[in-house]
Write a protein that holds these residues in place. Structure first.
Motif, PDB file in Angstrom:
ATOM      1  N   ASN A 177       0.872  -1.182   0.000  1.00  7.21           N
ATOM      2  CA  ASN A 177       0.000   0.000   0.000  1.00  7.21           C
ATOM      3  C   ASN A 177       0.907   1.230   0.000  1.00  7.21           C
ATOM      4  N   TYR A 178       1.888   1.196  -0.894  1.00  5.86           N
ATOM      5  CA  TYR A 178       3.031   2.102  -0.816  1.00  5.86           C
ATOM      6  C   TYR A 178       2.630   3.581  -0.861  1.00  5.86           C
ATOM      7  N   ASP A 179       1.857   3.980  -1.843  1.00 11.12           N
ATOM      8  CA  ASP A 179       1.560   5.403  -2.025  1.00 11.12           C
ATOM      9  C   ASP A 179       0.814   5.987  -0.837  1.00 11.12           C
ATOM     10  N   ALA A 180      -0.164   5.244  -0.313  1.00 12.93           N
ATOM     11  CA  ALA A 180      -0.921   5.727   0.838  1.00 12.93           C
ATOM     12  C   ALA A 180      -0.037   5.817   2.077  1.00 12.93           C
ATOM     13  N   VAL A 181       0.828   4.822   2.275  1.00 11.40           N
ATOM     14  CA  VAL A 181       1.727   4.838   3.425  1.00 11.40           C
ATOM     15  C   VAL A 181       2.682   6.021   3.338  1.00 11.40           C
ATOM     16  N   LEU A 182       3.243   6.253   2.155  1.00 10.05           N
ATOM     17  CA  LEU A 182       4.160   7.368   2.000  1.00 10.05           C
ATOM     18  C   LEU A 182       3.440   8.699   2.211  1.00 10.05           C
ATOM     19  N   GLY A 183       2.208   8.793   1.719  1.00  2.00           N
ATOM     20  CA  GLY A 183       1.423  10.006   1.947  1.00  2.00           C
ATOM     21  C   GLY A 183       1.176  10.248   3.428  1.00  2.00           C
ATOM     22  N   ALA A 184       0.869   9.183   4.166  1.00  4.72           N
ATOM     23  CA  ALA A 184       0.653   9.311   5.609  1.00  4.72           C
ATOM     24  C   ALA A 184       1.939   9.710   6.314  1.00  4.72           C
TER      25      ALA A 184
END
Length: 359
Positions: A177-184
């Motif tokens: 869930n890379y993009d969401a994790v990086l956004g968080a």
């Protein structure tokens, strides 16, 4: 165990975006459409990300008519605290439910004036690790960046103190869930968010190699932890089938590249399981894997999970791992077990609550 309904998720979310999902550019466009000045976007962002407002009505420096218009256009997201367990050591474990009924776990761990949060990146997990309560339940869905962020803010508000570090070691595989994790992570790091230093934000992965390479190229100094659990290929394949396609040799090479590129020391997580990965062969292989790497080994006393065939290794065996790793120049520590008197294992609280509801 405590049932707390202090923050209810917005139930009428049909066709209305969660305001946590809107970028600054999105908000500017919205306020232009509403005939409002641009500074309103900054005001709303402060309420959403810094103050963790639960309702548009909380935004008292906005005109009442604007609050009503925002309520018609957007939802506030939000979580409902289904269960809270409080440990004798001060840790608090939460089962939180989002507006679509999906639930996740997170943990707050206070220590010497600091507060660490263990957050989930997915509801459930598809990796299928043999010793993990979450893996046994499978994957429900990935979380958005806002939903991950809200877990941290919920813990902050419950403790009424600033969060000083966050580890993505809860439910789910963060690199799936890379993009969401990086956004968080970026919002948690931002002075306009939680304001937590990048080196105090840690992502734990089972070893998804393409994403480790991508993570090494990010500009922020976020910290990386890799769930290793065995340096013997056949043992690791049995314990962690979700990363079977990524060999230990490939992982070893990629982690060397990560260290060379970032200059940062990763952590290897190793849950000691009696008779499985605590043998002499396993210890020797772990020493070989780590001896020429810049690495820290975090030895974990396995949590007891109902129905699991795995048992934790002894304290004496854990100490022998520390001693032998030190003999080859590798620093290792035994992670202090927090919340051992409550449902400590990832996914365990969720499973137990769902089991109780089925009765």
């Amino acid at each position: 165990m405590q049932d707390d309904n202090t923050r209810q998720p917005d139930q009428k979310t049909t066709n209305r975006p969660d305001i946590h999902s809107l970028s600054h550019k999105d908000l500017l466009a919205l306020f232009e459409e509403l005939g409002q000045p641009k500074f309103r976007a900054k005001q709303v962002e402060e309420w959403v990300w810094e103050k963790n407002a639960s309702s548009f009505d909380d935004m008292t420096n906005l005109p009442k008519s604007l609050r009503a218009a925002l309520s018609e256009r957007c939802s506030m997201g939000g979580v409902k605290e289904v269960v809270k367990q409080v440990s004798q050591d001060g840790s608090r474990k939460y089962l939180l439910r989002y507006s679509d009924g999906v639930s996740v776990e997170c943990v707050g761990m206070p220590s010497r004036g600091k507060l660490a949060v263990c957050a989930s990146s997915q509801a459930g997990c598809a990796m299928g690790c043999a010793f993990c309560a979450t893996g046994a339940a499978g994957l429900t869905r990935s979380l958005t960046a806002g939903e991950i962020y809200e877990q941290v803010m919920h813990v902050r508000d419950d403790f009424d103190t600033r969060v000083t570090s966050v580890v993505m070691m809860g439910q789910g595989e963060p690199f799936m869930n890379y993009d969401a994790v990086l956004g968080a992570l970026r919002k948690l790091n931002s002075p306009e968010g939680a304001g937590i230093g990048a080196r105090h934000l840690t992502v734990s992965t089972c070893g998804v190699i393409p994403m480790i390479k991508r993570f090494a190229n990010e500009p922020e100094q976020f910290t990386l932890a890799v769930s290793l659990h065995s340096a013997v290929q056949r043992t690791r394949d049995m314990l962690m089938p979700g990363v079977k396609k990524y060999s230990l040799l490939h992982l070893y090479d990629v982690m060397g590249e990560y260290v060379d590129k970032t200059g940062r020391r990763p952590t290897y997580e190793y849950a000691l399981i009696k008779g499985v990965n605590d043998t002499e062969e396993e210890l020797a292989s772990l020493c070989d894997f780590c001896r020429s790497n810049l690495a820290h080994v975090n030895l974990i006393q396995l949590n007891n999970v109902r129905g699991s065939k795995f048992q934790p290794a002894s304290e004496a065996r854990a100490q022998e791992f520390v001693r032998r790793l030190a003999s080859v120049g590798v620093e290792a520590t035994i992670r202090n077990s927090r919340g051992s008197d409550i449902d400590a294992a990832c996914g365990q609280l969720r499973q137990n609550v769902e089991r109780a509801l089925r009765r």
